[in-house]
Design a protein around this motif. Structure first.
Motif, PDB file in Angstrom:
ATOM      1  N   ASP A 207       0.632  -1.057   0.192  1.00 55.96           N
ATOM      2  CA  ASP A 207       0.180   0.066  -0.197  1.00 55.96           C
ATOM      3  C   ASP A 207       1.068   1.834   0.012  1.00 55.96           C
ATOM      4  O   ASP A 207       0.934   2.220  -0.639  1.00 55.96           O
ATOM      5  N   HIS A 211       1.435   4.223  -2.804  1.00 52.04           N
ATOM      6  CA  HIS A 211       0.831   6.031  -2.279  1.00 52.04           C
ATOM      7  C   HIS A 211       2.014   6.361  -2.829  1.00 52.04           C
ATOM      8  O   HIS A 211       1.200   7.575  -3.594  1.00 52.04           O
ATOM      9  N   HIS A 276      -5.416   3.394  -6.743  1.00 52.21           N
ATOM     10  CA  HIS A 276      -6.129   3.708  -5.826  1.00 52.21           C
ATOM     11  C   HIS A 276      -7.513   3.697  -6.725  1.00 52.21           C
ATOM     12  O   HIS A 276      -9.009   3.513  -5.909  1.00 52.21           O
ATOM     13  N   HIS A 291      -6.862  -4.726   0.671  1.00 51.11           N
ATOM     14  CA  HIS A 291      -6.434  -3.006   0.328  1.00 51.11           C
ATOM     15  C   HIS A 291      -5.166  -3.189  -1.002  1.00 51.11           C
ATOM     16  O   HIS A 291      -5.058  -3.359  -1.838  1.00 51.11           O
ATOM     17  N   LEU A 295      -4.629  -3.394  -4.881  1.00 53.95           N
ATOM     18  CA  LEU A 295      -3.772  -2.649  -6.001  1.00 53.95           C
ATOM     19  C   LEU A 295      -2.497  -3.403  -6.182  1.00 53.95           C
ATOM     20  O   LEU A 295      -1.683  -2.597  -7.545  1.00 53.95           O
TER      21      LEU A 295
HETATM   22 FE   LIG Z   1      -4.103   3.210   0.088  1.00 57.49          FE
END
Ligand SMILES: [Fe+2]
Length: 403
Positions: A207, A211, A276, A291, A295
């Motif tokens: 994650d 980002h 995202h 999540h 991704l």
């Molecule tokens: Fe995230």
């Protein structure tokens, strides 16, 4: 080499607003935080958690001890689920309202902390709901003070102004952004993260990588976001395998937690876009999808699409994973394949087909990407035009491994 693409006349907003206590033993700072709450005239607080991690992590006892020491009263909402919902937000808000809570403490990963942030807003807007907040029916300009005790190393929510929740009956998983929800104080204590299992170590760190990939390639990126991103990917590349091999390795946890915090600040500055925006429909349709796995599934196809436009900066930040890149458009497919290879080596080896999505789902996912509140804003920050065709191609290319 990305520097030559920067506009030195573009005035930046460098965002770093929360006071984060970072390091092993940082939970002891709850004493100072409780004192500060008291000095602000706050006597009642709402604690927001999921069912177990707040206890198993070791965060609970010191938090209560700090509140007790200052004579602060508290009420506890402990029903936050992964991929948190507006229903949970409304339940927690009702409890906080009834109790007269004047601050909210979120203890956990992104789900409890984002729920706490949302409740902190709603305590200031008694006529609004979780759904009206996440459907952007009003502008959230105020919130009660937020304390974030972060127990994972992925979301970065402890250092930024974002929160996410699902409106279950609409299959929406929007995000909100508000300066009012920078936590006033955050705690990142790697010792509280040691109980995170390997699967979570993997997906929270992935994650964080996503980002920064999005933050450095958005239309609104800046050098601060990029500097942070370099460090984030280098740290994750070095320490993720170490932490997965030995989940009790505190040094590895420290650096992963630091990377995740930097990544949270990086996207607070650079924003997010494709990965995202396209992941949210995936986990809105299948809330059991992690999540970070969503991704990981999408990242190679996203890199393949954007590399021709953003090769210089991607070559720069990916130097530790794919060394020797020139940043030229012809490298796009090769870089995407190398990143997928790295993700597979880290154990993130599923694609959409493995998670039960079929070609028939793509139309619905594309529709949700454009219909979910907030996601078009993310798509608007993408470095190439986010047409339905591009979004469809990313989902379709993510069904199976690139090679
Ligand atoms: Fe995230």
């Amino acid at each position: 080499m990305f520097e030559k693409y920067l506009d030195i006349h573009a005035v930046m907003e460098l965002r770093m607003r929360s006071l984060v206590y970072f390091g092993c033993g940082a939970i002891s700072k709850m004493r100072d935080i409780a004192k500060s709450l008291k000095s602000r005239g706050i006597e009642r607080v709402l604690l927001v958690t999921s069912r177990r991690a707040y206890r198993t992590s070791g965060a609970w006892e010191p938090t209560l001890a700090a509140l007790d020491a200052e004579g602060l009263d508290y009420v506890h909402y402990d029903k936050v689920t992964p991929n948190p919902t507006t229903t949970s937000i409304d339940e927690a808000t009702a409890i906080g309202k009834q109790f007269g809570a004047k601050a909210v403490i979120g203890i956990g990963g992104g789900s409890p902390i984002d729920t706490a942030k949302s409740v902190a807003i709603l305590l200031k807007y008694p006529n609004e709901t979780g759904e009206s907040l996440y459907e952007w029916k009003f502008t959230a300009e105020k919130a009660v003070p937020i304390v974030a005790i972060n127990l994972t190393h992925g979301t970065g929510t402890e250092g930024n102004r974002f929160a996410v929740a699902s409106v279950l009956h609409k299959n929406f998983k929007p995000a909100i952004a508000s300066d009012a929800i920078y936590p006033t104080w955050s705690i990142d204590d790697p010792e509280l993260m040691l109980s995170l299992p390997v699967k979570q170590i993997r997906y929270t760190s992935i994650d964080a990588v996503n980002h920064v990939v999005e933050a450095v390639t958005s239309k609104v990126t800046n050098p601060f976001a990029i500097s942070l991103a370099r460090e984030v990917i280098a740290l994750v590349h070095q320490y993720l395998p170490v932490a997965m091999a030995d989940p009790k390795d505190l040094v590895a946890r420290y650096h992963l937690a630091y990377a995740a915090l930097l990544a949270g600040v990086s996207f607070d500055n650079g924003f997010l876009h494709f990965t995202h925006a396209l992941e949210h429909p995936l986990s809105a349709v299948k809330p059991e999808l992690t999540h970070g796995l969503g991704l990981a599934i999408l990242l190679p196809a996203v890199v393949c699409e954007i590399y021709p436009n953003c090769g210089a900066v991607l070559a720069d930040i990916f130097a530790s994973i794919v060394p020797g890149l020139k940043g030229t458009p012809d490298e796009a497919k090769m870089v995407a394949i190398q990143i997928e290879k790295w993700l597979f080596e880290m154990g993130a080896d599923h694609k959409l087909a493995d998670e039960g999505y079929t070609a028939e789902d793509v139309t619905r996912l594309v529709k949700l990407t454009f219909a979910t509140p907030s996601l078009p804003a993310l798509l608007g920050a993408a470095p190439i035009e986010a047409t339905e065709e591009v979004v469809k191609r990313i989902y379709t290319s993510s069904m199976e491994p690139l090679v």
